[in-house]
Design an enzyme around this catalytic site. Structure first.
Site, mmCIF file in Angstrom:
data_model
loop_
_atom_site.group_PDB
_atom_site.id
_atom_site.type_symbol
_atom_site.label_atom_id
_atom_site.label_comp_id
_atom_site.label_asym_id
_atom_site.label_seq_id
_atom_site.Cartn_x
_atom_site.Cartn_y
_atom_site.Cartn_z
ATOM 1 N N CYS A 177 0.837 -1.197 0.000
ATOM 2 C CA CYS A 177 0.000 0.000 0.000
ATOM 3 C C CYS A 177 0.867 1.241 0.000
ATOM 4 C CB CYS A 177 -0.941 0.008 1.196
ATOM 5 S SG CYS A 177 -0.091 0.167 2.780
ATOM 6 N N CYS B 183 3.285 1.560 2.881
ATOM 7 C CA CYS B 183 4.453 0.694 2.706
ATOM 8 C C CYS B 183 5.471 1.349 1.775
ATOM 9 C CB CYS B 183 4.033 -0.651 2.115
ATOM 10 S SG CYS B 183 2.890 -1.606 3.129
ATOM 11 N N ASP C 53 12.492 18.120 -34.102
ATOM 12 C CA ASP C 53 13.783 18.140 -34.784
ATOM 13 C C ASP C 53 13.540 17.648 -36.207
ATOM 14 O OD1 ASP C 53 16.648 18.088 -35.178
ATOM 15 O OD2 ASP C 53 16.488 15.907 -35.006
ATOM 16 N N ASP D 24 15.937 13.290 -31.688
ATOM 17 C CA ASP D 24 16.598 11.986 -31.629
ATOM 18 C C ASP D 24 18.095 12.040 -31.379
ATOM 19 O OD1 ASP D 24 17.341 12.939 -34.252
ATOM 20 O OD2 ASP D 24 17.915 10.870 -34.708
ATOM 21 N N ASP E 235 20.203 16.781 -29.540
ATOM 22 C CA ASP E 235 18.861 17.084 -29.045
ATOM 23 C C ASP E 235 18.705 16.788 -27.557
ATOM 24 O OD1 ASP E 235 17.750 17.921 -31.504
ATOM 25 O OD2 ASP E 235 17.569 15.834 -32.132
#
Length: 753
Positions: A50, A53, A451, A631, A635
């Site tokens: 939970c 926890c 890009d 990519d 970038d």
């Protein structure tokens, strides 16, 4: 139903750890570098059930010197620990054991039997059998049995209820005791108190020949709670089949070729970079590497979603998990299994499920505050009924109903279940998400920055004037170009594949670095390359040409191939009212040409990485929230600086690491598909939170005023949790099927255009 389950039952499936936990050396071998001097270790913590926890585990590990942070994935019961090299990772397992959470090194590819589900089903069967038989006794009492017969039926009911509650109730009791014994509470504490009080009251009434006993309510309470908990577990596992299925793509080991030619089969964990491996037809590629001998077809659908296999030979890069179809190959490993493409996808899926969005932090905080509120509400209810003369028996019954019906299980499940399902749906659409918080951030964007090379285009040159070149001349150029890996040569060879069947035979072919290729045939000298080098008189001629004996035969024009779905994706995003910007380091004239082709009105070229970051910062200063899609290595800063970011799987490693989303297929429809699925997930998140809060707002007054029995409270609480989980699973139907998301968005955008 509830997100709290049996610690001891779950631990039964866990391997016993050595006293004190694994050594530093063992943990380092099982960990992987994540850059900037950091390592990441994944531990399995079966007792986590939970929100309370999760916070306890994360806080305990965070206090260890050198630990940068820890994040628990509630669905997988796994914790990822990020630590610096100066830290002592051997302290991780003992630290968790000291706070009541035994842990061991995780093996994500292990195909273990679901022991938790088996235990829940057995407990459910026992509870159902007990509830059915006790209900028969209750019917006899309700029918007006005499006092003696009534007391006998109550005694028989008690004899059935005691072992039933002891066996089936341990699901809740063990979790509650584990929490209390370490000075904490969780959602199983009020449930356990309610069950024990209901049984204790019934036993008291039976001993004192009371007219009523609640053995049926106590056992039926366990029965209905277990129905909800079992359904919750099944739904969680169903939502996580994407990760489990992905893990099954991993090979278990590989045949290693030693320096003396001897072959040896090693488990996957012992494969190191630089090793030479033999992969037979029908086997999966064990680790990322490069083929050094042999020819075959490789099924890369796991990587790019394409159903057609691709040819592979010496020099071809292959990724872990792809399938070798037709012939044996020899490959050289370039990464260990834990650093392979498949392992990276598994980590991305785990991170997506365990990510913390604003909604999830809100739900966790609310659930943690709500548990003390539940106990206080039950106590106040008991005291209130006593003050108005309800008697201790009736007051206690009403308090038990309040304890049960107001358990915040649905609230704790509201957000994580949506994130688990969303991560699976995105994966089915070929999109990996690295952080659950990214699902929220991408829904807030109002600007998309693309890009150019490798993003809107494939970064692969194509011959644009093949139709203007005579087939015989193209055949000569293609035959020469086949001897080079230069991008221009590869584009010429690719363009001629479908046009020419016969190629001339050359006496010799040689490459002049930086200039081109030279071939001889029948006393003629052919050159394919720079015009100034290939032609005797190149005045006014530039670019790549084919010459024979110094005279021009053909000229070649090239352009970068547009990525599939780029036009549809741009149209779909514009139809959503988003601002589209193109930023690139390429020449401005090329950027303007591509922008005009795609209908993008804002663009800039000749940019360095710092320029892109500055433009993104300016957009942010104007109040814009930007999704960056890129990519390359250049970038990465922009991807990290954007509000949200995406990169293709073909991106540089640093680009993929900086992005929030990674799309595995060639098509750029992944961008609007991710946006659509994330928006649907956010809508379901808000619905779940509203459902959980409305349920508790309605249920609490009814329980406090005595209109709810403990039995009905159990049914209501279980139903609320199941409704929240089932609502999260609607995400698969909301988008009409994630596998078709990209194509559906593309068709929709074309219709709007």
């Amino acid at each position: 139903m509830s997100c709290c389950g049996p610690a001891t039952l779950a631990l039964a499936a866990a391997p016993a750890a050595a006293e004190g936990g694994p050594s530093r050396e063992e943990i380092v071998l099982a960990s992987h570098r994540i850059g900037e001097g950091l390592w990441q270790t994944d531990l399995s913590v079966p007792a986590v059930h939970c929100g309370a926890c999760m916070r306890t585990v994360e806080n305990a590990l965070g206090r260890i010197d050198g630990v940068e942070g820890a994040r628990v994935n509630l669905s997988t019961r796994r914790v990822s620990v990020r630590w610096r090299e100066a830290a002592d990772p051997s302290a991780f397992v003992p630290t968790l054991a000291a706070i009541g959470y035994p842990a061991h090194l995780d093996d994500p590819a292990a195909d273990e039997r679901d022991e938790t589900l088996s235990s829940l089903v057995r407990a459910l069967a026992v509870a159902g059998f007990g509830a059915m038989n006790i209900m028969l006794m209750s019917v006899a009492v309700w029918s007006g049995a005499e006092a003696g017969a009534r007391d006998l039926f109550h005694l028989i009911s008690a004899a059935i209820a005691l072992p039933t509650i002891a066996y089936s109730g341990r699901v809740f009791f063990s979790s509650a005791w584990n929490a209390l014994s370490h000075g904490r509470t969780n959602m199983d504490v009020p449930i356990s108190i309610g069950i024990l009080i209901a049984f204790g009251m019934s036993l008291y009434d039976t001993v004192n020949s009371g007219a009523h006993a609640y053995f049926d309510a106590a056992v039926s309470l366990i029965f209905f709670l277990l129905i909800g908990r079992t359904l919750d577990h099944v739904m969680r596992e169903r939502a996580r089949t994407a990760v489990k299925g992905l893990a099954r793509f991993a090979a278990r080991g590989a045949h290693v070729v030693r320096g003396d030619g001897r072959q040896e089969y090693l488990p996957l964990s012992e494969i190191a970079p630089g090793m030479t491996l033999m992969v037979a037809a029908g086997e999966r590629i064990p680790v990322d590497g490069e083929i050094i001998a042999g020819q075959s077809d490789i099924d890369c659908s796991l990587v790019n979603g394409e159903s057609l296999p691709r040819e592979a030979g010496p020099g071809t890069a292959v990724e872990a998990g792809t399938l070798n179809l037709t012939g044996p190959v020899t490959m050289r490993a370039r990464a260990a299994a834990k650093d392979s493409f498949l392992a990276e996808m598994l980590r991305l899926m785990e991170a997506a499920e365990g990510g913390r969005s604003r909604y999830r932090r809100l739900a966790d905080r609310a659930a943690s505050l709500y548990a003390p509120f539940v106990h206080a509400a039950a106590l106040v209810t008991f005291l209130g009924w006593m003050l108005v003369g309800g008697g201790w028996h009736q007051s206690l019954t009403v308090a038990v109903a309040v304890l049960i019906i107001t358990c915040p299980c649905a609230l704790a499940l509201a957000v994580p279940m949506v994130q688990v399902v969303a991560a699976r749906r995105l994966f089915e659409a070929g999109i990996m998400v690295k952080d659950g918080g990214a699902l929220e951030r991408i829904t807030e964007i109002d600007t998309v920055v693309f890009d150019k090379t490798g993003t809107l285009t494939q970064g692969i040159l194509a011959l644009t004037n093949a139709g203007d070149i005579a087939p015989a001349e193209l055949a000569v150029a293609a035959a020469i170009a086949a001897h080079s890996r230069h991008p221009h040569a590869r584009a010429i060879a690719a363009a001629a594949q479908d046009r020419v069947r016969l190629a001339p035979v050359f006496d010799s072919v040689g490459e002049h670095p930086g200039l081109g290729l030279e071939a001889t045939a029948g006393g003629h000298v052919y050159r394919l390359g720079r015009a100034a080098w290939a032609l005797r008189d190149a005045s006014g001629i530039t670019g790549t040409v084919l010459s024979r004996n110094g005279r021009l035969v053909a000229g070649f024009s090239f352009a970068d191939r547009l990525r599939p779905g780029a036009q549809q994706a741009v149209r779909a995003l514009k139809a959503e009212g988003l601002r589209i910007v193109l930023l690139s380091g390429d020449r401005s004239d090329e950027v303007l040409r591509l922008a005009a082709e795609l209908g993008i009105t804002e663009c800039a070229g000749d940019l360095v990485p710092g320029d892109k970051v500055a433009i993104l910062a300016a957009l942010a200063a104007d109040g814009r929230k930007v999704l960056m899609v890129g990519d390359g290595l250049n970038d990465a800063p922009a991807l990290a600086a954007a509000h949200a970011s995406m990169a293709p799987a073909t991106a540089a490693d640093i680009g993929r690491n900086a992005a929030d989303f990674v799309f595995l297929r060639d098509g750029l429809e992944a961008v609007p598909a991710a946006l659509g699925l994330s928006r649907a997930a956010q809508a379901l998140t808000r619905q779940n939170l509203a459902l959980a809060l409305i349920y508790n707002a309605i249920a609490l007054p009814f329980a406090v005023f005595g209109f709810v029995t403990p039995l009905f409270a159990a049914v209501a609480m279980s139903s609320s949790s199941v409704i929240v989980v089932a609502n999260a699973l609607r995400l698969g139907r909301a988008d009409g099927g994630a596998r078709e998301a990209g194509r559906r968005v593309g068709r929709m955008s074309e219709a709007r255009a």
